[in-house]
Design a protein around this motif. Sequence first.
Motif, mmCIF file in Angstrom:
data_model
loop_
_atom_site.group_PDB
_atom_site.id
_atom_site.type_symbol
_atom_site.label_atom_id
_atom_site.label_comp_id
_atom_site.label_asym_id
_atom_site.label_seq_id
_atom_site.Cartn_x
_atom_site.Cartn_y
_atom_site.Cartn_z
ATOM 1 N N SER A 59 41.766 49.437 44.534
ATOM 2 C CA SER A 59 42.276 48.926 45.806
ATOM 3 C C SER A 59 43.199 49.959 46.428
ATOM 4 N N LYS A 142 45.905 46.602 49.603
ATOM 5 C CA LYS A 142 44.707 45.799 49.340
ATOM 6 C C LYS A 142 44.730 45.255 47.917
ATOM 7 N N ASN A 144 41.767 43.800 45.699
ATOM 8 C CA ASN A 144 40.350 43.502 45.500
ATOM 9 C C ASN A 144 40.174 42.829 44.141
ATOM 10 N N THR A 212 39.603 39.548 52.931
ATOM 11 C CA THR A 212 38.747 40.704 53.216
ATOM 12 C C THR A 212 37.295 40.298 53.430
ATOM 13 N N GLY A 216 38.680 39.335 48.162
ATOM 14 C CA GLY A 216 40.040 39.843 48.022
ATOM 15 C C GLY A 216 40.875 39.555 49.249
#
Length: 646
Positions: A59, A142, A144, A212, A216
């Motif tokens: 990520s 991020k 993920n 996302t 995620g």
Amino acid sequence: MKFIKVLILSVLFSYATGIQAQQKYLVYSPDHKIEVTLSVSDSVYYTVKADQKELISASAIALDVDGKNKWKVAKTSRAKHNDILHPVVWQKSKDVADVYNQLRLDFNNGLALEWKAFDNGVSWRWLSKLKGDFVVRSETAKFNFKGSGKAWYPQEEQFFSHNEREYKNYTLDQLEDKKLASLPALFQVGELKLLLTESDLFNYAGMWLRGTGKGGVRGVFPAYPKVKAITSDRDEQVKQREDYLAKANGEQSFPWRVIMVAREDKDILVNQMPYLLGRPSTGDFSWVKPGKVQWDWWHYNNVYEVDFKAGINNDTYKYYIDVASKYGIEYVLLDEGWCDTRDLMKQAPGIDVAELAAYAKSKNVDLLLWSSWLVLDKQLDMALDQFQKWGIKGIKVDFMQRDDQEMVNYYEKVAVAAAKRKLLVDFHGAYKPTGWLRTYPNIMTSEGVLGNEISKFAGSITPSHTATLPFTRMAAGPMDFTPGGMRNVHKKEWAAAPSEPMTLGTRCNQMAMYVIYESPLQMLCDIPTHYLKEPLSMEFIKAVPAVWAKTVALNGKVGEYVTMARQAANGDWYIGSMTDWSEREFELSLSFLPDGEYEMQVWKDGINANKNAKDFKMEKLQVNRNTPLNIKLASGGGYVARLIKR
């Protein structure tokens, strides 16, 4: 021949570049069960494993500071840390173990990245070594998640918000970009839980989340305000934003991004990462005094069976003070109505704060005053100086509803100004706590929670919701949920009654909140008249403290049930248990008790509590650490006990 040499050099250069791009940096938790792997290329990427299972796949994280987004590591450093912290204001415990491994990467672009790995989570933050003025254009964060799972997601419509949200359940693949959420948010990945929040938020914008669409979430941030408009006596809304998040000057640390890791749901209940990651306080805060607070607004000052006209007047507040004094309640709060909402120096007819403060002092009770943030911002020094002269001990600041950099700086300005006058602070209409209790111990509690006040108007404060909060919002820090309702009902009986509200669930469910919910300023929301009519319930509420020397999580499942044991400063132990709408029976171990014999005072759901939510029974038992304990909870029920060493 020359061509072959050039070709070989080119291949070697490409190979070397690939090695550079794939270079790994690892940091482990002290017990080596959590692993973070970092790689540096066009951005910085991280993965997180726990118990050798991947939780977060590669990520990206990055900080765009005036376009300085080239990432080349210039220096690497590591450290191990093992210490014990002693909080000024206890929340979960009087001592907090601060044990972690640290990795720091210094980059050629004037930025640095710091990671800390604890046995119960990981965190990172950015640091600037730049000189002069600069702006942060954007931040990438991020998450993920690996594989399938689900979320407890405090979904929002926009950045202008009280952050009082229901935690909605989604599968991870249902988290689309349009789904905005405030923090903290909870996720199940495989068999483990991950809670995302932040700490040490100063001079920067707060982090929110968006899905996302690929299982995620990513961090999003309110940009710096460009055009604002005052729309009421308490609201200022941002109409247009700049193309950057924050302005800064010189060296600065940015907020910690916190990922708690829990193998069992109950592990979240004792995780203190937000506190550990808050910056240490400076100065003397020994004057800070936690305690319980008699609140007025929840029932609109609707006292009865008195010989005066109830309302916002001195007679009513003297009654509040008298009842608080009777039960050893440390504070009485004068909420909205005591003054003009546009002028804190203009008291309401029938209110004389100086007289009330003197009367309260004679009864060993102190006063807190409410203010909207907007008028306080205009009259800050004048108002706080006057409050101090009156003998006021704290303020409740309301309706901020933003966490862009400008508003975040307002919070700190108020904390500093209040501390200068030895005033406590309770933030309402506020974002989640971010380690405040360590940095400014006079910030005792904050809202940012869908709390009991909503019971005035809607039946959304259900036992399922209240059994979710300890694992979600409370993980970020103290929460001003405002427990203590005495008109307890089940679903079919609930109705909106703003001046004499009802609460969903049993009496013992509300009482258990005083053990389960953490708030060094802990409210009593109901009408003092009700408390005078409930001496058995008040026997418990009078005794239960607002801060804890030790916390033991006994069991828990998000949104279903929670049971905790806590030790008070005087050595007494308390047990609290809450359930959702399902009846439950638990076998609990008292092995957390020190050796010795204890008298155990119990308040438990009565035999008819499934029919009449106010029904409860008291009993006394003689126990020790080897005594097996069986407890039964009604639908929407609860259980509390006080254990006193003989």
